[in-house]
Design an enzyme around this catalytic site. Structure first.
Site, mmCIF file in Angstrom:
data_model
loop_
_atom_site.group_PDB
_atom_site.id
_atom_site.type_symbol
_atom_site.label_atom_id
_atom_site.label_comp_id
_atom_site.label_asym_id
_atom_site.label_seq_id
_atom_site.Cartn_x
_atom_site.Cartn_y
_atom_site.Cartn_z
ATOM 1 N N PRO A 171 -98.157 0.741 -75.621
ATOM 2 C CA PRO A 171 -96.709 1.008 -75.519
ATOM 3 C C PRO A 171 -96.306 2.432 -75.880
ATOM 4 O O PRO A 171 -95.601 2.651 -76.867
ATOM 5 C CB PRO A 171 -96.112 -0.008 -76.489
ATOM 6 C CG PRO A 171 -97.167 -0.163 -77.540
ATOM 7 C CD PRO A 171 -98.483 -0.016 -76.839
ATOM 8 N N CYS A 172 -96.700 3.392 -75.061
ATOM 9 C CA CYS A 172 -96.294 4.769 -75.312
ATOM 10 C C CYS A 172 -94.788 4.931 -75.124
ATOM 11 O O CYS A 172 -94.213 5.902 -75.608
ATOM 12 C CB CYS A 172 -97.051 5.731 -74.403
ATOM 13 S SG CYS A 172 -97.082 5.266 -72.681
ATOM 14 N N HIS A 173 -94.156 3.941 -74.464
ATOM 15 C CA HIS A 173 -92.702 4.035 -74.279
ATOM 16 C C HIS A 173 -91.949 3.835 -75.590
ATOM 17 O O HIS A 173 -90.770 4.119 -75.677
ATOM 18 C CB HIS A 173 -92.244 3.012 -73.239
ATOM 19 C CG HIS A 173 -92.552 1.590 -73.589
ATOM 20 N ND1 HIS A 173 -93.790 1.019 -73.380
ATOM 21 C CD2 HIS A 173 -91.795 0.635 -74.170
ATOM 22 C CE1 HIS A 173 -93.770 -0.233 -73.792
ATOM 23 N NE2 HIS A 173 -92.581 -0.494 -74.294
#
Length: 172
Positions: free
Chosen positions: A141-143
């Site tokens: 989850p780089c978001h």
DNA sequence: TATTCCTGTCCTG
DNA sequence: CAGGACAGGAATA
């Protein structure tokens, strides 16, 4: 960078549609090695070929369940995906990616936060670079990583997708 | 507010 | 191998 498995089997991939547009998923054995977005099939396969120079083949029938899982995850990023992830990258990048997976759905951390958590407090920018290099969109989850001042920061797949992902998991 | 430096990687010449 | 560009941030003036 490159990785070696005991099997001689080629990388397999398939494409699918999601609420954030077309995507492709690549697997090696049973491990997901990439989830990428792209505007059409050609852009997707070209992206995969650039990331994985070796032999690869499309295998839509066998990967249909994986494609469904990824599409469901993109639609509901807060859910726990039962996907085995095997991202390839430098030691530093893997440390960052592992730390990203510890951010709970619906929450965010700053690039500086992640840098501190992996013991490299001055490396916020390097963390951002590692996020940009994340080969497995959404599942890693780089978001959920934003700027220290609260502004969204950038996103490899476009600010719109980042905002939609965060919005989708904001209400729990 | 504008500069400057910092960090790990990748791309280019 | 050198130099510049990045999804950032803290320190300084």
């Amino acid at each position: 960078m490159s990785f070696q498995l005991s099997t001689t089997e080629a990388l397999r991939y398939a494409t699918g549609q999601s609420v954030l547009g077309p995507f492709a998923v690549a697997v090696s054995g049973n491990d997901v090695v990439a989830v990428v977005f792209g505007k059409d099939r050609q852009a997707l396969t070209q992206d995969l070929r650039r990331r994985f120079p070796g032999e690869q083949r499309e295998d839509a029938p066998a990967l249909a369940p994986v494609v469904d899982s990824v599409a469901a995850l993109i639609a509901s990023p807060a859910r726990r995906a039962d996907l085995k992830l095997a991202p390839s990258g430098s030691a530093f990048q893997k440390r960052v990616w592992r730390e990203l997976q510890r951010i709970p759905a619906g929450r965010t951390a700053s690039y500086g936060d992640i840098a501190r958590r992996i013991g490299a407090p001055r490396s916020a920018r390097a963390v951002a670079q590692a996020c940009a290099a994340n080969p497995i969109a959404v599942a890693i989850p780089c978001h959920r990583v934003v700027r220290g001042d609260g502004t969204p920061g950038g996103y490899r797949w476009g600010p719109r997708r980042k905002a939609l992902l965060l919005q989708a998991e904001a209400g729990l």
